[in-house]
Scaffold this motif. Structure first.
Motif, PDB file in Angstrom:
ATOM      1  N   ALA A 194      69.479  15.058  38.692  1.00  8.58           N
ATOM      2  CA  ALA A 194      70.492  15.328  37.627  1.00  8.58           C
ATOM      3  C   ALA A 194      71.891  14.652  37.836  1.00  8.58           C
ATOM      4  N   ALA A 195      72.295  14.260  36.778  1.00  5.93           N
ATOM      5  CA  ALA A 195      73.831  13.714  36.799  1.00  5.93           C
ATOM      6  C   ALA A 195      74.722  14.806  36.920  1.00  5.93           C
ATOM      7  N   ASP A 196      75.944  14.839  37.644  1.00  6.77           N
ATOM      8  CA  ASP A 196      76.683  15.990  37.956  1.00  6.77           C
ATOM      9  C   ASP A 196      77.199  16.623  36.704  1.00  6.77           C
ATOM     10  N   PRO A 197      77.598  16.144  35.802  1.00  5.30           N
ATOM     11  CA  PRO A 197      77.885  17.116  34.408  1.00  5.30           C
ATOM     12  C   PRO A 197      76.858  18.062  34.138  1.00  5.30           C
ATOM     13  N   TYR A 198      75.462  17.835  34.457  1.00 10.81           N
ATOM     14  CA  TYR A 198      74.300  18.646  33.959  1.00 10.81           C
ATOM     15  C   TYR A 198      73.592  19.351  35.168  1.00 10.81           C
ATOM     16  N   ARG A 199      74.294  19.034  36.638  1.00 10.02           N
ATOM     17  CA  ARG A 199      73.558  19.403  37.508  1.00 10.02           C
ATOM     18  C   ARG A 199      73.378  21.193  37.333  1.00 10.02           C
ATOM     19  N   ASP A 200      74.365  21.997  37.031  1.00 12.27           N
ATOM     20  CA  ASP A 200      73.961  23.243  36.875  1.00 12.27           C
ATOM     21  C   ASP A 200      73.023  23.565  35.902  1.00 12.27           C
ATOM     22  N   GLN A 201      73.128  22.942  34.770  1.00 10.63           N
ATOM     23  CA  GLN A 201      72.231  23.321  33.521  1.00 10.63           C
ATOM     24  C   GLN A 201      70.783  22.972  34.096  1.00 10.63           C
ATOM     25  N   LEU A 202      70.429  21.615  34.740  1.00  7.66           N
ATOM     26  CA  LEU A 202      69.201  21.652  35.247  1.00  7.66           C
ATOM     27  C   LEU A 202      68.675  22.353  36.286  1.00  7.66           C
ATOM     28  N   LEU A 203      69.663  22.865  37.314  1.00 10.13           N
ATOM     29  CA  LEU A 203      69.355  23.804  38.307  1.00 10.13           C
ATOM     30  C   LEU A 203      69.244  25.369  37.661  1.00 10.13           C
ATOM     31  N   ALA A 204      69.473  25.513  36.708  1.00 12.12           N
ATOM     32  CA  ALA A 204      69.428  27.073  35.967  1.00 12.12           C
ATOM     33  C   ALA A 204      67.840  27.663  36.017  1.00 12.12           C
ATOM     34  N   PRO A 205      67.006  26.629  35.604  1.00 10.60           N
ATOM     35  CA  PRO A 205      65.493  27.092  35.355  1.00 10.60           C
ATOM     36  C   PRO A 205      65.182  27.453  37.071  1.00 10.60           C
ATOM     37  N   LEU A 206      65.548  26.780  37.972  1.00  9.90           N
ATOM     38  CA  LEU A 206      65.067  27.250  39.425  1.00  9.90           C
ATOM     39  C   LEU A 206      65.656  28.405  39.968  1.00  9.90           C
ATOM     40  N   ARG A 207      66.905  28.509  39.570  1.00  9.70           N
ATOM     41  CA  ARG A 207      67.903  29.814  39.936  1.00  9.70           C
ATOM     42  C   ARG A 207      67.202  30.866  39.385  1.00  9.70           C
TER      43      ARG A 207
END
Length: 212
Positions: A194-207
């Motif tokens: 993930a690029a930094d601006p989208y890191r939280d968005q792409l981590l969300a499914p794993l969380r």
């Protein structure tokens, strides 16, 4: 329950007639597989079911190995149609649509995968092609880092999905688990790249899964 459709690129009546007979042959093969998942599907049985001669089966498609190949091509045609209908290049759509395609006709799909293995086929077309495009598009849109090798990333996801496919074929996991495993592999790859601006968005499914 999937049915083969006529696909022609123009041509005369003779070519259209051949295309329709080819469709009948492949539909007959699928029907026989559903009726007897473990039975031997001979050219003669396919020809009888399709109401054509064995020579027609051989001339329009080929020996049994070519029949598996033709069925696989039909599967990829259907995947292309589904993704075009979705109008999305999202990697999740590629993975989800692929899994749904296999589980939508489980008897034929399982036998087809075993047929690939037995015949040693190397498919000219596979969902990996679409997944590579989707990953490259995600990088272009800035979701993934610019330095990411999206072909390698797609290959890693594909390997994990193939592993899940084989566990599903062996009835070690059910349909839902097959989809969950495939999407999990994709989510891990996307989060890692993930690029930094989208890191939280792409981590969300794993969380959400409690994996992080």
């Amino acid at each position: 329950m999937r049915t083969e459709r006529v696909r022609t690129s123009g041509g005369g009546l003779r070519e259209q007639h051949k295309a329709r007979r080819r469709v009948r042959i492949l539909d007959a093969t699928r029907a026989l597989l559903r009726e007897g998942p473990e039975s031997v599907i001979s050219t003669e049985r396919i020809a009888e079911r399709a109401e054509v001669s064995p020579a027609t089966v051989y001339n329009l498609i080929g020996p049994r190995e070519k029949i598996w190949e033709a069925l696989a091509d039909g599967l990829m045609d259907e995947l292309e149609d589904r993704l075009v209908a979705l109008g999305s290049g999202d990697p999740q759509d590629v993975v989800r649509s692929t899994v749904q395609l296999f589980v939508g006709d489980p008897v034929v799909s399982r036998r087809l995968v075993r047929g690939w293995e037995e015949s040693g086929l190397v498919l000219d077309r596979s969902p990996l092609v679409r997944l590579r495009r989707a990953m490259a598009d995600a990088r272009t849109r800035g979701l993934l880092r610019a330095d990411v090798d999206t072909d390698a990333l797609a290959a890693v996801v594909s390997t994990a999905c193939v592993g899940a496919l084989h566990r599903w074929v062996a009835a070690l996991i059910d349909d839902d688990k097959f989809l969950a495993n495939a999407l999990f592999a994709l989510d891990v790859a996307l989060a890692a790249a993930a690029a930094d601006p989208y890191r939280d968005q792409l981590l969300a499914p794993l969380r959400t899964r409690g994996a992080v």
